[in-house]
Design a protein around this motif. Structure first.
Motif, PDB file in Angstrom:
ATOM      1  N   LYS A  89       0.803  -1.217   0.000  1.00  0.00           N
ATOM      2  CA  LYS A  89       0.000   0.000   0.000  1.00  0.00           C
ATOM      3  C   LYS A  89       0.838   1.271   0.000  1.00  0.00           C
ATOM      4  O   LYS A  89       0.339   2.334  -0.372  1.00  0.00           O
ATOM      5  CB  LYS A  89      -0.922   0.011   1.225  1.00  0.00           C
ATOM      6  N   THR A  90       2.071   1.182   0.411  1.00  0.00           N
ATOM      7  CA  THR A  90       2.923   2.370   0.489  1.00  0.00           C
ATOM      8  C   THR A  90       3.176   2.941  -0.895  1.00  0.00           C
ATOM      9  O   THR A  90       3.495   2.200  -1.831  1.00  0.00           O
ATOM     10  CB  THR A  90       4.267   2.027   1.152  1.00  0.00           C
ATOM     11  N   ASP A  91       3.044   4.252  -1.025  1.00  0.00           N
ATOM     12  CA  ASP A  91       3.256   4.905  -2.317  1.00  0.00           C
ATOM     13  C   ASP A  91       4.715   4.760  -2.745  1.00  0.00           C
ATOM     14  O   ASP A  91       5.625   5.120  -1.990  1.00  0.00           O
ATOM     15  CB  ASP A  91       2.893   6.389  -2.201  1.00  0.00           C
ATOM     16  N   SER A 123       3.020   6.805   6.357  1.00  0.00           N
ATOM     17  CA  SER A 123       1.780   6.400   7.012  1.00  0.00           C
ATOM     18  C   SER A 123       1.602   4.890   7.090  1.00  0.00           C
ATOM     19  O   SER A 123       1.245   4.340   8.128  1.00  0.00           O
ATOM     20  CB  SER A 123       0.587   7.022   6.269  1.00  0.00           C
ATOM     21  N   GLN A 168      -3.156   6.868   5.620  1.00  0.00           N
ATOM     22  CA  GLN A 168      -3.405   7.868   4.590  1.00  0.00           C
ATOM     23  C   GLN A 168      -3.278   7.233   3.209  1.00  0.00           C
ATOM     24  O   GLN A 168      -2.823   6.109   3.069  1.00  0.00           O
ATOM     25  CB  GLN A 168      -2.411   9.036   4.739  1.00  0.00           C
ATOM     26  N   ASP A 169      -3.715   7.995   2.226  1.00  0.00           N
ATOM     27  CA  ASP A 169      -3.580   7.591   0.824  1.00  0.00           C
ATOM     28  C   ASP A 169      -4.272   6.249   0.559  1.00  0.00           C
ATOM     29  O   ASP A 169      -3.635   5.237   0.269  1.00  0.00           O
ATOM     30  CB  ASP A 169      -2.103   7.503   0.417  1.00  0.00           C
ATOM     31  N   TYR A 170      -5.585   6.233   0.661  1.00  0.00           N
ATOM     32  CA  TYR A 170      -6.362   5.017   0.410  1.00  0.00           C
ATOM     33  C   TYR A 170      -7.721   5.406  -0.149  1.00  0.00           C
ATOM     34  O   TYR A 170      -8.157   6.562  -0.025  1.00  0.00           O
ATOM     35  CB  TYR A 170      -6.528   4.203   1.701  1.00  0.00           C
ATOM     36  N   GLU A 171      -8.385   4.431  -0.735  1.00  0.00           N
ATOM     37  CA  GLU A 171      -9.750   4.609  -1.206  1.00  0.00           C
ATOM     38  C   GLU A 171     -10.699   4.059  -0.143  1.00  0.00           C
ATOM     39  O   GLU A 171     -10.646   2.876   0.192  1.00  0.00           O
ATOM     40  CB  GLU A 171      -9.961   3.883  -2.539  1.00  0.00           C
TER      41      GLU A 171
END
Length: 289
Positions: A89-91, A123, A168-171
């Motif tokens: 999941k990490t960008d 995050s 953070q950064d998720y749908e």
């Protein structure tokens, strides 16, 4: 015949002398080569580390460090590969920025501890390990946080993990199947509560949410709209008692609105408004039910 024999002996002596000289030269070259590489390795590796840890800042030490770095780059000790494991999941762009090392830079100048600290600030990253594999590879292993629940706030829902950390950064649509938690301190106490509920998978599959009451205990909401009031202490025993009641009396399939398990020696049940009305005013005989 003696002359021929003498000539053969002289030729053999010359060959043996030549072979001995060649062997000595080869061994000498090997010794010089090993010594050169050993010295270079010591300079490239031990030198910079010694400089880092001693903290000496003399001009000649600084010059030696610069020279060691330059020589390391010349022999190929530069960053060419960055291997990452554990990322889901990490960008990727954020991760590379946190690593902070561009291809082509000397690998011996790379600070693995500083990189690890930067990566663990992301995050989704719970833990990270950063290593150098000489001559040219950085290896980054990360353990990502696992989403646990959705925490309802005044501005919306926030995805949290078992530590209560906000991700953070998720749908949001990808996590609507997770329980929704309500309460100002709900995220700090969610892990213990959900761990208890998961001990009985059959019941946990029915859970859609939980509300923190008075910063002390939980009310659990099931998919059928029923609420389970759990006690402040011995939550696991109360949850097991609910399982026993359901197996014996199918209580979770009845017209029940609330099952109160706060007292250890008794259970209170509140019917749904419709079931309660039917109990107060049962249909008269002869009328359609």
């Amino acid at each position: 015949m003696r002359a021929l024999g003498t000539l053969q002996e002289q030729a053999r002596e010359r060959r043996e002398k030549h072979e001995k000289q060649h062997s000595v030269g080869a061994n000498l070259k090997k010794i010089v080569r090993v010594f050169w590489w050993s010295s270079l390795t010591a300079l490239l590796i031990a030198g910079p580390f010694a400089l880092w840890y001693t903290g000496k800042t003399g001009k000649w030490l600084a010059a030696a460090e610069v020279e060691a770095i330059r020589l390391s780059a010349e022999v190929g000790m530069t960053v060419k590969n960055i291997e990452v494991t554990g990322r889901e999941k990490t960008d990727p762009a954020a991760l590379l920025a946190a690593i902070g090392q561009k291809p082509g830079t000397p690998i011996i100048t790379f600070d693995v501890d500083a990189a690890r600290e930067r990566i663990e600030q992301l995050s989704w990253v719970r833990d990270a390990i950063v290593e150098r594999q000489l001559p040219n590879t950085l290896v980054v292993s990360i353990a990502e946080r696992q989403p646990l629940a959705l925490w309802q706030t005044e501005t919306g829902h926030v995805l949290i993990d078992a530590d209560g950390t906000q991700l953070q950064d998720y749908e949001l649509g990808d996590y609507l199947n997770l329980p929704v938690l309500v309460g100002t301190d709900a995220r700090e106490h969610a892990s213990e509560m959900l761990t208890t509920l998961k001990t009985i998978p059959r019941l946990f599959d029915m859970v859609t949410g939980a509300q923190r009451i008075g910063n002390r205990r939980w009310n659990i909401q099931l998919a059928n709209g029923m609420f389970i009031r759990l006690p402040e202490e011995n939550m696991a025993k109360a949850w097991a008692r609910l399982d026993q009641l359901d197996q014996a009396h199918n209580i979770l399939s009845r017209d029940v609105l609330i099952v109160d398990l706060r007292l250890p020696d008794r259970t209170f049940v509140r019917l749904t408004p419709g079931a309660a009305e039917l109990r107060r005013n049962p249909p008269k005989k002869g009328n359609a039910a």
